[in-house]
Design a protein around this motif. Sequence first.
Motif, PDB file in Angstrom:
ATOM      1  N   LEU A  31       8.402   4.523 -10.903  1.00  0.00           N
ATOM      2  CA  LEU A  31       8.859   3.403 -12.150  1.00  0.00           C
ATOM      3  C   LEU A  31       7.904   2.018 -11.960  1.00  0.00           C
ATOM      4  N   ASN A  32       7.983   1.651 -10.179  1.00  0.00           N
ATOM      5  CA  ASN A  32       7.219   0.617  -9.694  1.00  0.00           C
ATOM      6  C   ASN A  32       5.674   0.011  -9.497  1.00  0.00           C
ATOM      7  N   ARG A  33       5.444   1.186  -9.617  1.00  0.00           N
ATOM      8  CA  ARG A  33       3.394   1.551  -9.755  1.00  0.00           C
ATOM      9  C   ARG A  33       3.092   0.467 -10.379  1.00  0.00           C
ATOM     10  N   GLY A  34       2.600  -0.595 -10.091  1.00  0.00           N
ATOM     11  CA  GLY A  34       1.482  -1.668 -10.562  1.00  0.00           C
ATOM     12  C   GLY A  34       2.530  -2.778 -10.843  1.00  0.00           C
ATOM     13  N   GLU A  35       4.201  -2.820 -10.508  1.00  0.00           N
ATOM     14  CA  GLU A  35       4.711  -3.724 -10.797  1.00  0.00           C
ATOM     15  C   GLU A  35       5.106  -4.764  -9.756  1.00  0.00           C
ATOM     16  N   ARG A  36       4.738  -6.070 -10.062  1.00  0.00           N
ATOM     17  CA  ARG A  36       5.712  -6.725  -8.879  1.00  0.00           C
ATOM     18  C   ARG A  36       7.079  -6.829  -8.987  1.00  0.00           C
ATOM     19  N   ARG A  38       0.664  -1.055  -0.198  1.00  0.00           N
ATOM     20  CA  ARG A  38       0.029   0.335   0.234  1.00  0.00           C
ATOM     21  C   ARG A  38       0.843   0.878  -0.025  1.00  0.00           C
ATOM     22  N   ARG A  39       1.917   1.259   0.504  1.00  0.00           N
ATOM     23  CA  ARG A  39       2.705   2.003   0.582  1.00  0.00           C
ATOM     24  C   ARG A  39       3.663   2.474  -0.108  1.00  0.00           C
ATOM     25  N   LEU A  40       3.857   1.560  -1.555  1.00  0.00           N
ATOM     26  CA  LEU A  40       5.005   1.940  -2.748  1.00  0.00           C
ATOM     27  C   LEU A  40       4.367   2.236  -3.329  1.00  0.00           C
ATOM     28  N   GLY A  41       2.338   1.595  -3.559  1.00  0.00           N
ATOM     29  CA  GLY A  41       2.331   1.164  -4.710  1.00  0.00           C
ATOM     30  C   GLY A  41       1.885   0.441  -5.845  1.00  0.00           C
ATOM     31  N   CYS A  42       3.142  -0.830  -5.635  1.00  0.00           N
ATOM     32  CA  CYS A  42       3.137  -1.962  -6.120  1.00  0.00           C
ATOM     33  C   CYS A  42       2.476  -3.329  -5.509  1.00  0.00           C
ATOM     34  N   GLU A  43       3.074  -4.423  -5.819  1.00  0.00           N
ATOM     35  CA  GLU A  43       3.565  -6.219  -5.340  1.00  0.00           C
ATOM     36  C   GLU A  43       4.733  -5.754  -4.988  1.00  0.00           C
ATOM     37  N   LEU A  44       5.140  -5.963  -3.966  1.00  0.00           N
ATOM     38  CA  LEU A  44       6.725  -6.674  -3.173  1.00  0.00           C
ATOM     39  C   LEU A  44       6.336  -7.228  -1.808  1.00  0.00           C
ATOM     40  N   TRP A  45       8.191  -8.019  -2.748  1.00  0.00           N
ATOM     41  CA  TRP A  45       7.899  -9.235  -1.757  1.00  0.00           C
ATOM     42  C   TRP A  45       9.707  -8.841  -1.440  1.00  0.00           C
ATOM     43  N   VAL A  46       8.854  -8.847  -0.086  1.00  0.00           N
ATOM     44  CA  VAL A  46      10.427  -8.684   1.078  1.00  0.00           C
ATOM     45  C   VAL A  46      10.973  -9.579   1.211  1.00  0.00           C
ATOM     46  N   ALA A 102      18.551  -2.662   4.877  1.00  0.00           N
ATOM     47  CA  ALA A 102      17.190  -1.627   4.395  1.00  0.00           C
ATOM     48  C   ALA A 102      17.502  -0.657   3.015  1.00  0.00           C
ATOM     49  N   ALA A 103      18.691  -0.780   2.381  1.00  0.00           N
ATOM     50  CA  ALA A 103      19.055  -0.123   1.215  1.00  0.00           C
ATOM     51  C   ALA A 103      18.314  -0.837  -0.396  1.00  0.00           C
ATOM     52  N   ALA A 104      18.259  -2.045  -0.160  1.00  0.00           N
ATOM     53  CA  ALA A 104      17.076  -1.585  -1.290  1.00  0.00           C
ATOM     54  C   ALA A 104      15.922  -1.579  -1.217  1.00  0.00           C
ATOM     55  N   LEU A 105      15.255  -1.432  -0.092  1.00  0.00           N
ATOM     56  CA  LEU A 105      14.078  -1.071  -0.079  1.00  0.00           C
ATOM     57  C   LEU A 105      13.854   0.600   0.589  1.00  0.00           C
ATOM     58  N   ALA A 106      14.448   1.009   0.315  1.00  0.00           N
ATOM     59  CA  ALA A 106      15.315   2.654   0.006  1.00  0.00           C
ATOM     60  C   ALA A 106      15.276   3.159  -1.181  1.00  0.00           C
ATOM     61  N   ALA A 107      16.364   1.959  -2.363  1.00  0.00           N
ATOM     62  CA  ALA A 107      15.975   2.558  -3.113  1.00  0.00           C
ATOM     63  C   ALA A 107      14.653   2.073  -4.218  1.00  0.00           C
ATOM     64  N   ALA A 108      14.271   1.196  -3.909  1.00  0.00           N
ATOM     65  CA  ALA A 108      12.602   0.803  -4.534  1.00  0.00           C
ATOM     66  C   ALA A 108      11.358   2.282  -3.917  1.00  0.00           C
ATOM     67  N   ILE A 109      11.239   2.850  -2.633  1.00  0.00           N
ATOM     68  CA  ILE A 109      10.790   3.864  -2.675  1.00  0.00           C
ATOM     69  C   ILE A 109      11.569   5.130  -3.539  1.00  0.00           C
ATOM     70  N   ILE A 110      12.805   5.474  -3.742  1.00  0.00           N
ATOM     71  CA  ILE A 110      13.377   6.214  -4.346  1.00  0.00           C
ATOM     72  C   ILE A 110      12.466   5.756  -5.994  1.00  0.00           C
TER      73      ILE A 110
END
Length: 334
Positions: free
Chosen positions: A291-296, A31-39, A279-287
């Motif tokens: 671009l990632n909106r709606g993506e997986r 919800r925060r990033l607007g995409c399907e995000l797997w950790v 946490a760095a990878a998430l920080a980059a995904a937030i940046i």
Amino acid sequence: MFDLDALRDAARIIRPQVPPTPQYAWPLLQRRLGCELWVKHENHTPAGAFKVRGGVLYVHELMRREPEVRGLITATRGNHGQSLAMAARLAGLPIRILVPHGNALEKNAAMRAFGAEVIEHGQDFDEARQAAGELAARDGWHFVPSLHPDLVRGVATYALELFEAAPPLRRVYVPIGLGSGICGLIRTRDLLGMDTEIVGVVARGADAYAQSFEQGRILHTERADTLADGMACRMPAPEAFELIRNGAARILRVDDEQIRQAIRILHEDTHNLAEGAGAAALAAAIIERELNRGERIAVIQSGANIDRALLANILAEPAPRIDDSGRVATAAGA
């Protein structure tokens, strides 16, 4: 480089000591990033980081090649050392680990708990690494590098788990220290014939890999200043750089405040602890949120080994809030 059979063999060797880690698609993060995000939760390994996979495989293969080995020596900022300390204890080998002065106290304590002799030397990782090589040559012990084909093949087992467990991914964000994690990810993607983008992440204050990637040649930096000690590299490894240059889509820089913010978000949205590199990878995904909106996509949470005092300081600061549409409701926009 290894093939798919060798990678699956590595997973078989590692699994008794390092069970597969989970990969979750957390609703609040999505919800925060607007995409399907797997950790990919490499913070759930027995040593709290992905590196333990490489350590277990490296020592297993070393004992098969050199059963007469007397002991191990290496250098680290923490996670590489913990992985080898655990593997050395399993193999009944003594190990000395060199760390720079001022290294994280809790990481030092964890290495000692695994039975390692921890020696402080130098002002940064690269100085400790040089001294470790000299000490190994003097005493006739085996020097374990921070990058080696067996280390890469071992850590690549996390990529195999991720790609086989998660649905097809548009891109994956992964932190870069010396390079084993991203190299394992790139190689595994290629072996599986996938078209997933691999995006490397470095700290802005330790961006030797980013500079090298942009210039097409290896560049060293004078300093590596970041709270993310797992990414504090100023001298890229040539063998890692070649694979990254040919297999990564790009390398992003994140600053320490963005990393701190991602640590808070991971705690708030998933109740998982992350060290700086974790946490760095998430920080980059937030940046790259737009671009990632709606993506997986996926992010690699590479470790959880952060000192309590630093974590308490970071968590005391407010985490970004999200509005009813799922957008970040802060002026900072992250």
